[in-house]
Design an enzyme around this catalytic site. Sequence first.
Site, PDB file in Angstrom:
ATOM      1  N   ASN A   9       0.914  -1.112   0.077  1.00 42.28           N
ATOM      2  CA  ASN A   9      -0.120   0.049  -0.113  1.00 42.28           C
ATOM      3  C   ASN A   9       0.990   1.315   0.015  1.00 42.28           C
ATOM      4  O   ASN A   9       1.517   1.474   0.849  1.00 42.28           O
ATOM      5  CB  ASN A   9      -0.799  -0.075   1.256  1.00 42.28           C
ATOM      6  CG  ASN A   9      -1.646   1.207   1.408  1.00 42.28           C
ATOM      7  OD1 ASN A   9      -1.706   2.007   0.445  1.00 42.28           O
ATOM      8  ND2 ASN A   9      -2.341   1.164   2.789  1.00 42.28           N
ATOM      9  N   LYS A  11       0.081   4.103  -0.234  1.00 46.91           N
ATOM     10  CA  LYS A  11      -0.629   5.409   0.323  1.00 46.91           C
ATOM     11  C   LYS A  11      -0.153   6.777  -0.473  1.00 46.91           C
ATOM     12  O   LYS A  11      -0.138   6.727  -1.891  1.00 46.91           O
ATOM     13  CB  LYS A  11       0.148   5.448   1.651  1.00 46.91           C
ATOM     14  CG  LYS A  11      -0.195   4.371   2.558  1.00 46.91           C
ATOM     15  CD  LYS A  11      -0.139   4.588   4.291  1.00 46.91           C
ATOM     16  CE  LYS A  11      -0.183   3.356   4.732  1.00 46.91           C
ATOM     17  NZ  LYS A  11      -0.267   3.389   6.311  1.00 46.91           N
ATOM     18  N   HIS A  96      -9.560   0.977   4.953  1.00 45.80           N
ATOM     19  CA  HIS A  96      -8.390   1.407   5.585  1.00 45.80           C
ATOM     20  C   HIS A  96      -8.507   2.248   6.874  1.00 45.80           C
ATOM     21  O   HIS A  96      -9.387   3.152   6.654  1.00 45.80           O
ATOM     22  CB  HIS A  96      -7.306   1.890   4.684  1.00 45.80           C
ATOM     23  CG  HIS A  96      -6.029   1.835   5.094  1.00 45.80           C
ATOM     24  ND1 HIS A  96      -5.443   3.014   6.275  1.00 45.80           N
ATOM     25  CD2 HIS A  96      -5.050   0.993   5.017  1.00 45.80           C
ATOM     26  CE1 HIS A  96      -4.083   2.739   6.737  1.00 45.80           C
ATOM     27  NE2 HIS A  96      -3.762   1.438   5.971  1.00 45.80           N
ATOM     28  N   GLU A  98      -7.022   4.596   7.857  1.00 46.75           N
ATOM     29  CA  GLU A  98      -6.498   6.218   7.499  1.00 46.75           C
ATOM     30  C   GLU A  98      -8.025   6.790   6.859  1.00 46.75           C
ATOM     31  O   GLU A  98      -8.392   8.091   7.147  1.00 46.75           O
ATOM     32  CB  GLU A  98      -5.589   6.162   6.734  1.00 46.75           C
ATOM     33  CG  GLU A  98      -4.107   6.119   7.507  1.00 46.75           C
ATOM     34  CD  GLU A  98      -3.059   5.499   6.652  1.00 46.75           C
ATOM     35  OE1 GLU A  98      -3.048   5.660   5.477  1.00 46.75           O
ATOM     36  OE2 GLU A  98      -1.941   5.015   7.504  1.00 46.75           O
ATOM     37  N   GLU A 168      -5.340  -4.931  10.652  1.00 48.90           N
ATOM     38  CA  GLU A 168      -4.384  -4.081  10.730  1.00 48.90           C
ATOM     39  C   GLU A 168      -4.947  -3.126  11.922  1.00 48.90           C
ATOM     40  O   GLU A 168      -5.580  -2.123  12.270  1.00 48.90           O
ATOM     41  CB  GLU A 168      -4.608  -3.009   9.424  1.00 48.90           C
ATOM     42  CG  GLU A 168      -4.381  -3.416   8.140  1.00 48.90           C
ATOM     43  CD  GLU A 168      -3.462  -2.597   7.054  1.00 48.90           C
ATOM     44  OE1 GLU A 168      -2.531  -2.798   6.912  1.00 48.90           O
ATOM     45  OE2 GLU A 168      -4.044  -1.324   7.155  1.00 48.90           O
ATOM     46  N   GLY A 174       2.253   2.353  10.666  1.00 53.83           N
ATOM     47  CA  GLY A 174       3.333   3.269  10.389  1.00 53.83           C
ATOM     48  C   GLY A 174       3.891   3.702  11.804  1.00 53.83           C
ATOM     49  O   GLY A 174       4.850   4.791  12.135  1.00 53.83           O
ATOM     50  N   SER A 214       3.365  -2.000  10.257  1.00 56.24           N
ATOM     51  CA  SER A 214       4.773  -2.148  10.503  1.00 56.24           C
ATOM     52  C   SER A 214       5.245  -3.521  10.327  1.00 56.24           C
ATOM     53  O   SER A 214       6.253  -3.974  10.998  1.00 56.24           O
ATOM     54  CB  SER A 214       5.166  -1.634  11.896  1.00 56.24           C
ATOM     55  OG  SER A 214       4.613  -0.074  12.300  1.00 56.24           O
TER      56      SER A 214
HETATM   57  P1  PGA Z   1       2.807   0.258   7.603  1.00 54.16           P
HETATM   58  O1  PGA Z   1       1.287   0.381   7.099  1.00 54.16           O
HETATM   59  O2  PGA Z   1       3.249  -1.081   6.939  1.00 54.16           O
HETATM   60  O3  PGA Z   1       3.535   1.617   7.373  1.00 54.16           O
HETATM   61  O4  PGA Z   1       2.509   0.169   9.241  1.00 54.16           O
HETATM   62  C1  PGA Z   1       0.523  -0.556   6.623  1.00 54.16           C
HETATM   63  C2  PGA Z   1      -1.048  -0.055   6.293  1.00 54.16           C
HETATM   64  O5  PGA Z   1      -1.435   0.830   6.558  1.00 54.16           O
HETATM   65  O6  PGA Z   1      -1.492  -0.690   5.502  1.00 54.16           O
END
Ligand code: PGA
Length: 256
Positions: A9, A11, A96, A98, A168, A174, A214
């Site tokens: 992803n 982003k 997601h 976010e 997640e 992140g 992460s």
């Molecule tokens: P990350 O994000 O690997 O940077 O923690 C994962 C995601 O949001 O899909």
Amino acid sequence: MRRLFVAGNWKMNLLQTSATGLAAQLAAAISAEIPAVEVAVCPPFPYLAAVGAALAGSGVSLGAQNASQEKPGAFTGEVAVEMLADIGCRWVILGHSERRQFYGETDELVSRKALAALAGGLDVILCVGESLSQRQAGQTETVLDAQLLGSLRGLTDAALRRVVIAYEPVWAIGTGVTATTEQAESAQKHLRNWLEKHYNPSVAQAMRILYGGSVKAQNAAALLAQPNVDGALVGGASLKIEDFLPIVQAAQMAKK
Ligand code: PGA
């Protein structure tokens, strides 16, 4: 046997040159025939077509990070499922955290998007996950149940075959704080049990449940060794070939 799935992803990152450059590196490294693992990347909308062209003929498929629940029409700023399918997307990430957190997406909206995506020919990566305060309050399983119930509303067993769930935990996204293998397995086993209760158990057994939050080269193998971790949704570590490839390789090595 569930085929492991590693999805990147991206982003809101990269620009045209870096996006197509990364795609070309992935295409060179991941051939069309990697039987054990499925790989996809989800670039920002403006680069989908160019990344798709760079991935042509490789073992990496293309996904979007969001889609409208509406049919094409007067919806300024939105992108329709039909458009994504038209330019070669196979996948769309929906729900997601976010999008839930910063853009107010509810389970009800996510379910409308999922229905639209499946009807329009896209397969869905559906994200669920609890916040830190919810985990600390012992609400993880209740939160996951409510997210599944709401986000999958209206989906049949047949539709579910084209859905991948991504667990997640919001506190792990992140942050560099990865869920422990026990935390990931426990939540993902719970998700599968829920799916078995609400859908045809053989469909639930066949579904892939990814872990996201992460994921890095250093922790991928241990996570992927868990019985209910069928792959990874990777954010930060999907932006550089040297970070992402080892995760794909860890999936290839994971004996399931
Ligand atoms: P990350 O994000 O690997 O940077 O923690 C994962 C995601 O949001 O899909």
